[in-house]
Design a protein around this motif. Structure first.
Motif, PDB file in Angstrom:
ATOM      1  N   GLY A 192       0.775  -1.227   0.000  1.00 21.46           N
ATOM      2  CA  GLY A 192       0.000   0.000   0.000  1.00 21.46           C
ATOM      3  C   GLY A 192       0.806   1.276   0.000  1.00 21.46           C
ATOM      4  O   GLY A 192       0.228   2.374   0.039  1.00 21.46           O
ATOM      5  N   GLN A 193       2.135   1.172  -0.064  1.00 20.63           N
ATOM      6  CA  GLN A 193       2.974   2.375  -0.059  1.00 20.63           C
ATOM      7  C   GLN A 193       2.923   3.087  -1.416  1.00 20.63           C
ATOM      8  O   GLN A 193       2.654   2.467  -2.448  1.00 20.63           O
ATOM      9  CB  GLN A 193       4.410   2.005   0.292  1.00 20.63           C
ATOM     10  N   PRO A 194       3.199   4.403  -1.436  1.00 22.44           N
ATOM     11  CA  PRO A 194       3.127   5.179  -2.686  1.00 22.44           C
ATOM     12  C   PRO A 194       4.004   4.648  -3.811  1.00 22.44           C
ATOM     13  O   PRO A 194       3.643   4.746  -4.981  1.00 22.44           O
ATOM     14  CB  PRO A 194       3.588   6.579  -2.247  1.00 22.44           C
ATOM     15  N   ASP A 195       5.174   4.055  -3.455  1.00 18.12           N
ATOM     16  CA  ASP A 195       6.085   3.601  -4.511  1.00 18.12           C
ATOM     17  C   ASP A 195       5.746   2.214  -5.043  1.00 18.12           C
ATOM     18  O   ASP A 195       6.439   1.711  -5.933  1.00 18.12           O
ATOM     19  CB  ASP A 195       7.532   3.618  -4.004  1.00 18.12           C
ATOM     20  N   VAL A 196       4.696   1.579  -4.523  1.00 17.44           N
ATOM     21  CA  VAL A 196       4.286   0.265  -5.027  1.00 17.44           C
ATOM     22  C   VAL A 196       2.961   0.404  -5.782  1.00 17.44           C
ATOM     23  O   VAL A 196       2.938   0.521  -7.005  1.00 17.44           O
ATOM     24  CB  VAL A 196       4.169  -0.772  -3.888  1.00 17.44           C
ATOM     25  N   PHE A 197       1.857   0.422  -5.073  1.00 19.24           N
ATOM     26  CA  PHE A 197       0.551   0.582  -5.718  1.00 19.24           C
ATOM     27  C   PHE A 197       0.095   2.037  -5.767  1.00 19.24           C
ATOM     28  O   PHE A 197      -0.895   2.355  -6.420  1.00 19.24           O
ATOM     29  CB  PHE A 197      -0.501  -0.248  -4.993  1.00 19.24           C
ATOM     30  N   VAL A 199      -6.530   1.461  -4.533  1.00 19.39           N
ATOM     31  CA  VAL A 199      -6.082   0.114  -4.169  1.00 19.39           C
ATOM     32  C   VAL A 199      -5.008   0.205  -3.087  1.00 19.39           C
ATOM     33  O   VAL A 199      -5.001  -0.576  -2.121  1.00 19.39           O
ATOM     34  CB  VAL A 199      -5.547  -0.639  -5.406  1.00 19.39           C
ATOM     35  N   ALA A 200      -4.104   1.167  -3.242  1.00 14.60           N
ATOM     36  CA  ALA A 200      -3.043   1.360  -2.250  1.00 14.60           C
ATOM     37  C   ALA A 200      -3.633   1.690  -0.879  1.00 14.60           C
ATOM     38  O   ALA A 200      -3.158   1.201   0.149  1.00 14.60           O
ATOM     39  CB  ALA A 200      -2.109   2.479  -2.706  1.00 14.60           C
ATOM     40  N   LYS A 201      -4.685   2.510  -0.873  1.00 16.39           N
ATOM     41  CA  LYS A 201      -5.321   2.858   0.402  1.00 16.39           C
ATOM     42  C   LYS A 201      -5.892   1.631   1.092  1.00 16.39           C
ATOM     43  O   LYS A 201      -5.821   1.498   2.316  1.00 16.39           O
ATOM     44  CB  LYS A 201      -6.438   3.881   0.155  1.00 16.39           C
ATOM     45  N   VAL A 202      -6.460   0.737   0.303  1.00 18.47           N
ATOM     46  CA  VAL A 202      -7.032  -0.486   0.877  1.00 18.47           C
ATOM     47  C   VAL A 202      -5.950  -1.309   1.575  1.00 18.47           C
ATOM     48  O   VAL A 202      -6.096  -1.717   2.739  1.00 18.47           O
ATOM     49  CB  VAL A 202      -7.716  -1.331  -0.222  1.00 18.47           C
ATOM     50  N   PHE A 203      -4.836  -1.545   0.874  1.00 19.33           N
ATOM     51  CA  PHE A 203      -3.775  -2.371   1.445  1.00 19.33           C
ATOM     52  C   PHE A 203      -3.087  -1.672   2.615  1.00 19.33           C
ATOM     53  O   PHE A 203      -2.767  -2.301   3.631  1.00 19.33           O
ATOM     54  CB  PHE A 203      -2.751  -2.732   0.365  1.00 19.33           C
ATOM     55  N   ASP A 260       3.358   7.012  -6.783  1.00 17.86           N
ATOM     56  CA  ASP A 260       4.712   6.932  -7.338  1.00 17.86           C
ATOM     57  C   ASP A 260       5.024   5.565  -7.946  1.00 17.86           C
ATOM     58  O   ASP A 260       6.112   5.367  -8.479  1.00 17.86           O
ATOM     59  CB  ASP A 260       5.751   7.244  -6.239  1.00 17.86           C
ATOM     60  N   GLY A 261       4.071   4.633  -7.848  1.00 25.20           N
ATOM     61  CA  GLY A 261       4.275   3.300  -8.407  1.00 25.20           C
ATOM     62  C   GLY A 261       3.332   3.040  -9.569  1.00 25.20           C
ATOM     63  O   GLY A 261       3.450   3.652 -10.627  1.00 25.20           O
TER      64      GLY A 261
END
Length: 429
Positions: free
Chosen positions: A45-50, A60-64, A53-54
């Protein structure tokens, strides 16, 4: 009464305490086992993954991130996990009612603590759960007493004791519905209220003392990291290293995330992006990924020729486990009690790795343990993670040479070097 006779109760008391602490250490491993899932969810869920920045999948990132953050929360998630884990681990023949009692006690305890926030700063006023400055119309989250995971552990211990004491109690006939297991959650809830009231009074000085000690250790910089590494491996021998880890890994220090959420503990702060975190985790990577597998190779090479193939397979398994997952106990216990002096050297070298890694500016962390999985997943969160490889290779050489020399020089009975009659006894058993 003779002095010899007086010594027996004291010995029994010590063995009882020692056994209880060992059981406590094993109980703490149950909630710790949840952390890999929490760390993976949080990392995805970090910005550099989902995130932005990813892959750009912000929702989706917020969910994880929310899912992982719920488990890693030092206010509610982690304390509740430790509460349930300790309650189940410490109660004899525990069942689902033990966990239910622990949850009931913890929720009452937590709610009472949240009802008494600390005073807001001058110029602000408590409104709901925020300290609001009406001149600027801005608010900050109110601060509450937060014993964190230590509070969860206390409620878990209490729940286990109450369950053992009362789960078979029979009340009068007209209250028969509340017999035994149904009675325990009710008693635990009342005791949770009492513990919260006590915590509001006694936790501030206790918390300040623990924080002062942790700050002293942290201020020692590389030396502090080294002392922690040495103590961590030393306590592993008696199964109590988790007692040392708990405060530093899950409660010491604080970091405010961009969304205003405050996280505590060396592990949580690192996973949240705190660039100053990792003092009490970084140095384990060279040991668990490189040094201990090298020690396993040395043990295999020192085995008797006719047993070398068997021991190589065993050592390859535990060495690979250490490298990939960071689970080292099967490997360390294979020589710890056979060669305590060698284990003492291992503890000192672990401290050295912690000190050297931190002194060189390496800042890395993990959700579960310092293995390859966490190393790869958290690469972009770490500072100078590439340095772990050359540092680890150097320690691997030291461990291999030292272990092989000491085992052969002092004829240590490490796996594969036992006397033939001992091997036959084990086989027959």
């Amino acid at each position: 009464m003779s002095s010899a006779g007086a010594a027996v109760p004291q010995k029994q008391w010590w063995h009882g305490l020692y056994g209880g602490l060992q059981k406590m250490g094993r109980s703490l491993q149950l909630p710790v086992a949840v952390l890999p899932a929490a760390g993976l969810l949080n990392r995805i869920g970090q910005p550099d993954v989902f995130g932005a920045d990813g892959l750009g999948w912000d929702n989706v990132a917020k969910v994880f991130a929310s899912a992982g953050g719920a488990l890693l929360s030092s206010t509610l998630g982690l304390p509740l996990l430790f509460c349930i884990g300790v309650a189940i681990g410490m109660a004899k023949k525990a069942d689902g009612s033990t966990a239910l009692a622990a949850v009931a006690g913890f929720l009452v305890y937590f709610a009472v603590l949240q009802a008494f926030p600390e005073d807001c700063a001058a110029g602000t006023k408590l409104l709901g759960n925020q300290c609001v400055d009406f001149a600027t119309q801005k608010g900050t989250n109110a601060v509450y007493q937060n014993p964190g995971v230590l509070g969860g552990i206390v409620i878990g211990l209490l729940s286990a004791w109450l369950w053992v004491r009362y789960h078979r109690v029979k009340l009068v006939d007209w209250l028969g519905f509340f017999n035994g297991r149904r009675l325990v959650p009710m008693i635990t809830a009342l005791m949770g209220l009492a513990i919260a009231c006590i915590a509001l009074w006694v936790w501030p000085p206790i918390g300040d003392a623990l924080t002062s000690f942790s700050e002293w250790l942290s201020d020692l910089d590389a030396w502090g990291a080294g002392l922690f590494g040495l103590a961590n491996r030393a306590l592993l021998l008696v199964g109590m290293h988790q007692l040392l880890n708990t405060f530093l890994w899950f409660q010491f220090g604080s970091f405010t995330k961009p969304d205003g959420t405050v996280v505590n503990g060396d592990i949580n702060r690192f996973l949240a992006g705190d660039p100053t975190a990792g003092q009490f985790t970084s140095g384990f990577f060279p040991i668990m990924m490189f040094a201990l597998p090298a020690a396993a190779l040395a043990i295999a090479h020192c085995a008797k020729p006719h047993r070398r193939k068997e021991i190589t397979g065993l050592m390859l398994s535990v060495g690979l486990t250490s490298f990939v997952t960071g689970v080292t106990e099967p490997l360390e216990y294979s020589f710890a009690y056979i060669a305590p002096a060698l284990y003492a050297v291992h503890a000192v070298l672990t401290g050295a790795s912690m000190a050297i890694t931190w002194a060189l500016g390496v800042k890395d962390g993990f959700s579960f343990s310092a293995g390859l999985i966490d190393y790869v997943i958290n690469w972009t969160l770490a500072t100078k993670p590439w340095l772990i490889i050359p540092i680890g290779l150097c320690f691997a050489v030291v461990y291999y040479v030292l272990f092989r020399f000491v085992i052969i020089k002092f004829d240590l009975k490490t796996p594969g070097r036992e006397d033939e009659d001992e091997v036959e006894d084990v086989t027959k058993a």
